[in-house]
Design a protein around this motif. Structure first.
Motif, short mmCIF file in Angstrom:
data_model
loop_
_atom_site.label_atom_id
_atom_site.label_comp_id
_atom_site.label_asym_id
_atom_site.label_seq_id
_atom_site.Cartn_x
_atom_site.Cartn_y
_atom_site.Cartn_z
N ASP A 116 -5.50 0.26 -2.18
CA ASP A 116 -4.83 1.54 -2.41
C ASP A 116 -5.84 2.68 -2.55
OD1 ASP A 116 -2.55 0.17 -2.30
OD2 ASP A 116 -2.14 0.18 -4.47
N VAL A 172 0.92 5.05 7.41
CA VAL A 172 -0.46 4.55 7.30
C VAL A 172 -0.40 3.07 7.00
CG1 VAL A 172 -2.64 4.75 6.07
CG2 VAL A 172 -1.24 6.77 6.50
N GLU A 173 -0.98 2.28 7.85
CA GLU A 173 -0.98 0.83 7.64
C GLU A 173 -2.35 0.38 7.18
OE1 GLU A 173 0.25 -0.95 11.21
OE2 GLU A 173 2.24 -0.02 11.25
N SER A 174 -2.31 -0.66 6.43
CA SER A 174 -3.60 -1.19 5.93
C SER A 174 -4.24 -2.06 6.99
CB SER A 174 -3.31 -2.01 4.66
OG SER A 174 -2.39 -3.04 4.95
N GLN A 208 -9.13 7.68 2.62
CA GLN A 208 -8.95 8.01 4.04
C GLN A 208 -8.02 9.18 4.21
OE1 GLN A 208 -7.74 4.47 6.10
NE2 GLN A 208 -9.52 3.26 5.44
N GLU A 209 -6.95 9.23 3.45
CA GLU A 209 -6.01 10.35 3.54
C GLU A 209 -6.68 11.66 3.12
OE1 GLU A 209 -3.06 10.46 4.76
OE2 GLU A 209 -2.90 8.32 5.21
N ASP A 264 -8.88 2.78 -1.22
CA ASP A 264 -9.48 3.05 0.10
C ASP A 264 -8.55 3.87 0.97
OD1 ASP A 264 -11.61 1.59 -0.77
OD2 ASP A 264 -10.99 -0.29 0.22
N LEU A 265 -7.28 3.55 0.97
CA LEU A 265 -6.33 4.33 1.78
C LEU A 265 -6.24 5.77 1.28
CD1 LEU A 265 -3.54 1.66 2.20
CD2 LEU A 265 -5.02 2.56 3.98
N PRO A 323 0.83 -1.22 0.00
CA PRO A 323 0.00 0.00 0.00
C PRO A 323 0.86 1.25 0.00
CG PRO A 323 0.01 -1.05 2.16
CD PRO A 323 0.67 -2.01 1.23
N SER A 374 2.25 4.85 1.12
CA SER A 374 2.56 5.45 2.42
C SER A 374 2.74 6.95 2.22
CB SER A 374 3.81 4.83 3.01
OG SER A 374 4.91 5.03 2.17
#
Length: 422
Positions: free
Chosen positions: A366, A420-422, A372-373, A368-369, A309, A311
């Motif tokens: 990827d 940021v961790e998945s 969130q960011e 989804d993260l 993912p 970072s």
């Protein structure tokens, strides 16, 4: 009368006949050119089985495509042409080209093939063996040897460069000395005993360590019983002198210098000696076993793992009040940093994987993260906008001018990194 069992032993089996080699045809005396009226002897040496009647099997003789009437192992001939012989169950022998001349002077060369390192003998002969004076031998039109009277021209160790067309000239007393006479040109070929060797990597020597290399070449089929010796060198320094082994183990500390090695092959008498090119490697470590190439795979995976993912590096956030260092265009006079230092803007930075297509299952995490960011950045920007609209009151002025606590100032330290961790 012979018993039946003894007679059967004299008949070769079909398997034995199938593996027979071609017979060897020889010429005596060993010259391919003779004068008209002279006779020479041909001999066929090979496997000669016996019939049930215990009579020698017939040897077949050929002059060109014509079958000769003789069936003996040796025959006398005086007719020019190409001769061959054959024995029962074996292939036809190699040919012998016999020439008959009516000239005053002939150049005689050996009938058999001459190989590198072997002696080459040429004979300039006058009619009815009359002496030849002021004798010259020529190679490709250039004089190579002079004799006052009849003599053979010899090359002790023939080389490939000795191949070509030869000729001789001289005078004879008939009964007075004649003008110079020339023989017909005769082609001579010096066969290659073995090609230049090639040094190759065969693998790692697990027992002794290092890498095993081999000096490879091949002998001519007619000289395959010739013993060869091998030597190995690093640059100009011999690391193993001539012996019978064709392999050598490069020590482990010198494996990285494989391209500086070469080898040499030679006969036992050193009459033929040839060296290889430098060891050629297609690529760094490509000629070595696969252990060296597979060791690179984990390193590549650590640099660019597939499906990893994204970072982000985010700017530091104060716990007491929202930081203004994330706003690059802040111009309000109430938002000055200490000592007139302008706030430093650090936009989010991301590290992308290697430029390769991501796996199919890694695309959705990827996205989804990333969402969130974006939500987190949106909240930060909202708090900054509220702070700009309603700036807090400054503290009362005091007797000593001091910089307030770093409530609105950018921290001079290194920015905090949040993974940021998945």
């Amino acid at each position: 009368m012979w018993p039946l069992t003894a007679l059967l032993l004299l008949v070769p089996s079909s398997g034995q006949a199938a593996t027979l080699e071609k017979p060897i045809l020889s010429l005596h005396p060993p010259w391919t050119t003779i004068f008209k009226g002279e006779r020479v002897t041909l001999r066929c040496d090979g496997y000669h089985p016996l019939l049930l009647e215990l009579r020698p099997i017939s040897t077949l003789w050929y002059l060109g495509h014509l079958l000769l009437p003789s069936h003996k192992k040796s025959i006398e001939v005086q007719t020019p042409g190409v001769y061959r012989c054959q024995t029962r169950g074996a292939p036809v022998s190699d040919p012998i080209h016999l020439s008959v001349s009516n000239d005053w002077l002939i150049l005689q060369v050996p009938y058999a093939a001459v190989f590198e390192g072997e002696p080459l003998v040429l004979r300039c002969r006058g009619w009815y063996d009359k002496p030849v004076y002021k004798l010259h031998y020529y190679h490709e039109g250039r004089a190579v040897r002079y004799f006052h009277a009849s003599a053979n021209y010899s090359v002790p160790q023939a080389r490939a460069g000795d191949s070509g067309r030869y000729q001789c000239s001289g005078t004879m007393r008939l009964p007075v000395e004649s003008a110079p006479m020339f023989s017909a040109k005769v082609a001579v070929t010096v066969q290659e005993l073995f090609p230049a060797p090639v040094l190759t990597v065969t693998g790692r020597a697990e027992a002794r360590g290092g890498v095993a290399v081999r000096c490879e070449t091949r002998l001519h089929p007619h000289r395959r019983d010739t013993p060869l010796q091998f030597a190995f060198y690093k640059y100009s320094r011999p690391v193993r002198r001539f012996d019978w082994g064709a392999e050598y183990t490069v020590p482990e500390p010198e494996v990285d210098e494989l391209e500086s090695y070469w080898c040499e092959a030679a006969t036992a008498t050193r009459s033929v000696r040839k060296r290889s090119p430098w060891l050629q490697l297609a690529g760094r470590g490509s000629a070595l076993p696969s252990a060296s190439s597979t060791a690179q795979a984990p390193r590549a995976a650590a640099l660019a793992p597939g499906g990893q993912p994204l970072s982000f590096r985010k700017p530091p956030v104060s716990r007491s009040a929202p930081s203004v260092t994330s706003v690059p265009n802040a111009t309000s006079p109430g938002l000055q940093g200490p000592a007139g230092r302008a706030p430093t803007a650090r936009p989010p930075a991301c590290a992308l994987p290697a430029p390769s297509e991501p796996p199919a299952g890694a695309l959705k995490p990827d996205v989804d993260l990333l969402l969130q960011e974006m939500q987190l950045l949106k909240g930060l920007l909202s708090r900054v906008v509220l702070e700009l609209k309603e700036p807090p009151a400054f503290p009362e002025p005091r007797a000593t001018l001091q910089t307030p606590a770093p409530r609105f100032a950018a921290s001079p330290g290194a920015p905090e990194t949040t993974a940021v961790e998945s």
